[in-house]
Design a protein around this motif. Structure first.
Motif, PDB file in Angstrom:
ATOM      1  N   PHE A 125      29.088  44.975   7.467  1.00 10.50           N
ATOM      2  CA  PHE A 125      29.584  45.497   8.739  1.00 10.50           C
ATOM      3  C   PHE A 125      29.359  47.004   8.783  1.00 10.50           C
ATOM      4  N   ASP A 126      29.119  47.503   9.986  1.00 11.49           N
ATOM      5  CA  ASP A 126      28.881  48.944  10.186  1.00 11.49           C
ATOM      6  C   ASP A 126      30.160  49.636  10.624  1.00 11.49           C
ATOM      7  N   ILE A 127      30.350  50.832  10.128  1.00 11.24           N
ATOM      8  CA  ILE A 127      31.467  51.689  10.547  1.00 11.24           C
ATOM      9  C   ILE A 127      30.894  53.042  10.943  1.00 11.24           C
ATOM     10  N   ARG A 128      31.247  53.452  12.108  1.00 10.72           N
ATOM     11  CA  ARG A 128      30.710  54.714  12.634  1.00 10.72           C
ATOM     12  C   ARG A 128      31.421  55.904  11.975  1.00 10.72           C
ATOM     13  N   VAL A 129      30.631  56.880  11.581  1.00  8.83           N
ATOM     14  CA  VAL A 129      31.146  58.078  10.913  1.00  8.83           C
ATOM     15  C   VAL A 129      30.769  59.294  11.746  1.00  8.83           C
ATOM     16  N   GLY A 130      31.707  60.203  11.955  1.00 11.87           N
ATOM     17  CA  GLY A 130      31.387  61.404  12.717  1.00 11.87           C
ATOM     18  C   GLY A 130      32.635  62.170  13.063  1.00 11.87           C
ATOM     19  N   THR A 131      32.495  63.026  14.024  1.00 13.82           N
ATOM     20  CA  THR A 131      33.632  63.851  14.463  1.00 13.82           C
ATOM     21  C   THR A 131      33.796  63.743  15.967  1.00 13.82           C
ATOM     22  N   ASP A 132      33.537  62.547  16.508  1.00 12.62           N
ATOM     23  CA  ASP A 132      33.550  62.370  17.958  1.00 12.62           C
ATOM     24  C   ASP A 132      34.970  62.200  18.487  1.00 12.62           C
ATOM     25  N   THR A 133      35.744  63.256  18.462  1.00 18.16           N
ATOM     26  CA  THR A 133      37.013  63.269  19.169  1.00 18.16           C
ATOM     27  C   THR A 133      36.858  64.245  20.323  1.00 18.16           C
ATOM     28  N   PHE A 134      37.507  63.957  21.406  1.00 17.32           N
ATOM     29  CA  PHE A 134      37.280  64.712  22.647  1.00 17.32           C
ATOM     30  C   PHE A 134      38.584  65.357  23.090  1.00 17.32           C
ATOM     31  N   ASP A 135      38.457  66.590  23.504  1.00 20.27           N
ATOM     32  CA  ASP A 135      39.637  67.344  23.910  1.00 20.27           C
ATOM     33  C   ASP A 135      39.923  67.123  25.381  1.00 20.27           C
ATOM     34  N   SER A 136      40.014  65.849  25.771  1.00 19.32           N
ATOM     35  CA  SER A 136      40.329  65.481  27.146  1.00 19.32           C
ATOM     36  C   SER A 136      41.728  64.886  27.187  1.00 19.32           C
ATOM     37  N   ARG A 137      42.346  64.896  28.371  1.00 20.25           N
ATOM     38  CA  ARG A 137      43.727  64.444  28.479  1.00 20.25           C
ATOM     39  C   ARG A 137      43.890  63.291  29.481  1.00 20.25           C
ATOM     40  N   GLY A 138      42.789  62.636  29.808  1.00 18.51           N
ATOM     41  CA  GLY A 138      42.909  61.453  30.667  1.00 18.51           C
ATOM     42  C   GLY A 138      43.525  60.294  29.897  1.00 18.51           C
ATOM     43  N   THR A 139      44.396  59.546  30.551  1.00 20.82           N
ATOM     44  CA  THR A 139      45.077  58.420  29.905  1.00 20.82           C
ATOM     45  C   THR A 139      44.596  57.112  30.514  1.00 20.82           C
ATOM     46  N   LEU A 140      44.188  56.194  29.654  1.00 20.96           N
ATOM     47  CA  LEU A 140      43.721  54.890  30.116  1.00 20.96           C
ATOM     48  C   LEU A 140      44.890  53.906  30.182  1.00 20.96           C
ATOM     49  N   GLU A 141      44.945  53.159  31.270  1.00 20.48           N
ATOM     50  CA  GLU A 141      45.972  52.128  31.411  1.00 20.48           C
ATOM     51  C   GLU A 141      45.313  50.789  31.716  1.00 20.48           C
ATOM     52  N   LEU A 142      45.965  49.742  31.240  1.00 22.09           N
ATOM     53  CA  LEU A 142      45.498  48.384  31.526  1.00 22.09           C
ATOM     54  C   LEU A 142      46.073  47.956  32.870  1.00 22.09           C
ATOM     55  N   VAL A 143      45.226  47.907  33.892  1.00 23.32           N
ATOM     56  CA  VAL A 143      45.674  47.593  35.242  1.00 23.32           C
ATOM     57  C   VAL A 143      45.947  46.101  35.389  1.00 23.32           C
ATOM     58  N   SER A 144      45.028  45.268  34.916  1.00 23.19           N
ATOM     59  CA  SER A 144      45.189  43.818  35.062  1.00 23.19           C
ATOM     60  C   SER A 144      44.409  43.102  33.975  1.00 23.19           C
ATOM     61  N   ALA A 145      44.858  41.894  33.708  1.00 25.91           N
ATOM     62  CA  ALA A 145      44.162  41.013  32.767  1.00 25.91           C
ATOM     63  C   ALA A 145      44.119  39.630  33.389  1.00 25.91           C
ATOM     64  N   ARG A 146      42.935  39.068  33.517  1.00 23.11           N
ATOM     65  CA  ARG A 146      42.800  37.744  34.109  1.00 23.11           C
ATOM     66  C   ARG A 146      41.718  36.961  33.376  1.00 23.11           C
ATOM     67  N   THR A 147      41.717  35.675  33.617  1.00 22.33           N
ATOM     68  CA  THR A 147      40.681  34.825  33.023  1.00 22.33           C
ATOM     69  C   THR A 147      39.936  34.092  34.130  1.00 22.33           C
ATOM     70  N   GLU A 148      38.719  33.735  33.843  1.00 23.33           N
ATOM     71  CA  GLU A 148      37.912  32.872  34.715  1.00 23.33           C
ATOM     72  C   GLU A 148      37.426  31.697  33.893  1.00 23.33           C
ATOM     73  N   PRO A 149      37.870  30.465  34.254  1.00 23.86           N
ATOM     74  CA  PRO A 149      38.814  30.118  35.309  1.00 23.86           C
ATOM     75  C   PRO A 149      40.208  30.681  35.039  1.00 23.86           C
ATOM     76  N   MET A 186      40.487  48.378  33.230  1.00 22.92           N
ATOM     77  CA  MET A 186      41.041  49.626  32.717  1.00 22.92           C
ATOM     78  C   MET A 186      40.834  50.741  33.742  1.00 22.92           C
ATOM     79  N   ARG A 187      41.814  51.649  33.798  1.00 20.70           N
ATOM     80  CA  ARG A 187      41.714  52.758  34.764  1.00 20.70           C
ATOM     81  C   ARG A 187      42.208  54.048  34.125  1.00 20.70           C
ATOM     82  N   ASN A 188      41.521  55.140  34.455  1.00 20.54           N
ATOM     83  CA  ASN A 188      42.002  56.465  34.086  1.00 20.54           C
ATOM     84  C   ASN A 188      43.100  56.835  35.075  1.00 20.54           C
TER      85      ASN A 188
END
Length: 417
Positions: free
Chosen positions: A138-162, A177-179
């Protein structure tokens, strides 16, 4: 018989027993391990930070119908990863029941001289002690990709089809998902930050009855304030899944460690016996023919498509052979008439199977709804009426013959005069 005569036979028997002793455990271990599936559930932080520890959650699923008696997983890291202690390389779960999952957290250190990119770890597993090991990478990503942003993600809805799944179904879980930010920037402690949001990784984990077929989501884009994204996962429901609402875990790696989140996503599962076919008229045929009437009801909690009903019997013919109804909404009722004709003894009771089929989304279902007894009887007064008609014909014929004979006799008498 002396020992020299027995020796060749004993030698062959010993060789056979020795081969069995070697072969049978190997087959058992192999079959036990091949009913297991291992995967990386998630790792935090994402990406792994150079010179820091990273937690890796490994899950192992037993998708067989039998238990595995002694399940063990072992983490084999490669540069730039090191275990916090060699003693922590293995985790023994013991007995893993059918359709169950084991999860364990490993701690790895990322070398200080590592370069940003992708590192590899190997996970070995076996189904029983002394059995064969199976290895996956398995691969694991290595780096310093953290972002100095302050947007918050929220789960608006969860549904299935059918919208409601059934045992054996394959469906799609759709997560919106929504910012939630409303402005372009925000000031915190005198410092202004942008309100963008990022989904670096998102994974959906099944439970003992729902398997996630899709890989984890990897995102490199930016969601501005108010932006929405839909993430899709394909799931499969086990044939033995109980009816009810099942919760499966959704994990999100956001802009930075402070913006990671976990949710429980509900998935509804209903019974495959979603149609009721109820006789609404007599189950008797007169003189071997008649019409059978049924009420078909959709008792499923959502719409079904391609609904059809057919009757099957070794002693009867039906028309139509299959009654196609089409789409039925939840709680909808539809009445059907099927003509029936007995092809056996007219005074008999015939067994009739009522079979319903439908589609729940892309999934086809068919099952026997009920088994009925249909009687074939003579029509009331049918034999007596036929006898009366026959007698009337005989009387009419006799009367006609008498009238003709009488008329002929009268004519002869006149000629003689």
């Amino acid at each position: 018989m002396n020992i020299k005569q027995l020796l060749p036979g004993l030698t062959v028997l010993a060789a056979i027993l020795l081969m069995l002793g070697i072969f049978i455990p190997a087959v058992s271990a192999s079959s036990s391990s091949t009913t297991l599936k291992v995967d990386i559930l998630k790792h935090e932080p994402y990406p792994a930070e150079i010179g820091e520890y990273v937690s890796v959650w490994v899950k192992i699923d037993n998708f067989a119908s039998q238990r595995s008696d002694d399940v063990t997983i072992e983490l084999v890291p490669e540069y730039p990863f090191y275990l916090d202690s060699p003693r922590n390389a293995q985790k023994n779960f013991g007995i893993l029941p059918p359709t169950s999952t084991g999860i364990h957290e490993f701690r790895l250190f990322v070398d200080e001289d590592a370069r940003p990119g992708v590192g590899t770890i190997k996970v070995r597993y076996q189904g029983e002690s002394g059995g064969a090991w199976i290895e996956e990478s398995f691969d694991i990503r290595v780096g310093t990709d953290t972002f100095d942003s302050r947007g918050t993600l929220e789960l608006v809805s969860a549904r299935t089809e059918p919208s409601v799944l059934m045992p054996g179904d394959i469906g799609t879980v759709i997560l919106e998902m929504r910012n939630s930010a409303s402005g372009q920037t925000i000031v915190l402690d005198g410092t202004e930050y942008d309100t963008n949001a990022r989904i670096q990784a998102a994974s959906l984990a099944g439970n003992g009855f729902i398997e996630v077929l899709s890989d984890s989501y990897r995102g490199d884009g930016v969601l501005g304030p108010g932006d929405i994204i839909n993430i899709h996962y394909t799931v499969e429901v086990d044939e033995d899944a109980p009816v009810g609402t099942h919760l499966i875990g959704f994990s999100l790696i956001g802009s930075s460690h402070s913006y990671n989140a976990n949710w429980q996503v509900p998935v509804r599962i209903d019974s495959q016996s979603s149609l009721k076919v109820i006789p609404s008229g007599s189950l008797e045929l007169e003189n071997g023919v008649g019409t059978l009437e049924f009420d078909v009801a959709n008792v499923h909690s959502a719409a079904l498509s391609s609904v059809s009903v057919r009757l099957e019997s070794d002693d009867m013919r039906f028309s139509p052979a299959e009654y196609f109804i089409g789409t039925m909404e939840s709680d909808e009722l539809f009445t059907i008439d099927i003509k029936a004709e007995s092809i056996s003894n007219s005074n008999s009771t015939n067994t009739v199977n009522v079979i319903a089929s439908y589609r729940n989304g892309p999934n086809n279902h068919e099952y026997t709804v009920d088994t009925l007894e249909v009687r074939s009887v003579d029509a009331p007064g049918g034999s007596g009426a036929a006898l009366i008609v026959f007698l009337l014909v005989v009387v009419a014929a006799g009367a006609g013959a008498f009238y003709y004979r009488k008329k002929k006799m009268n004519k002869n008498e006149k000629e003689e005069e």
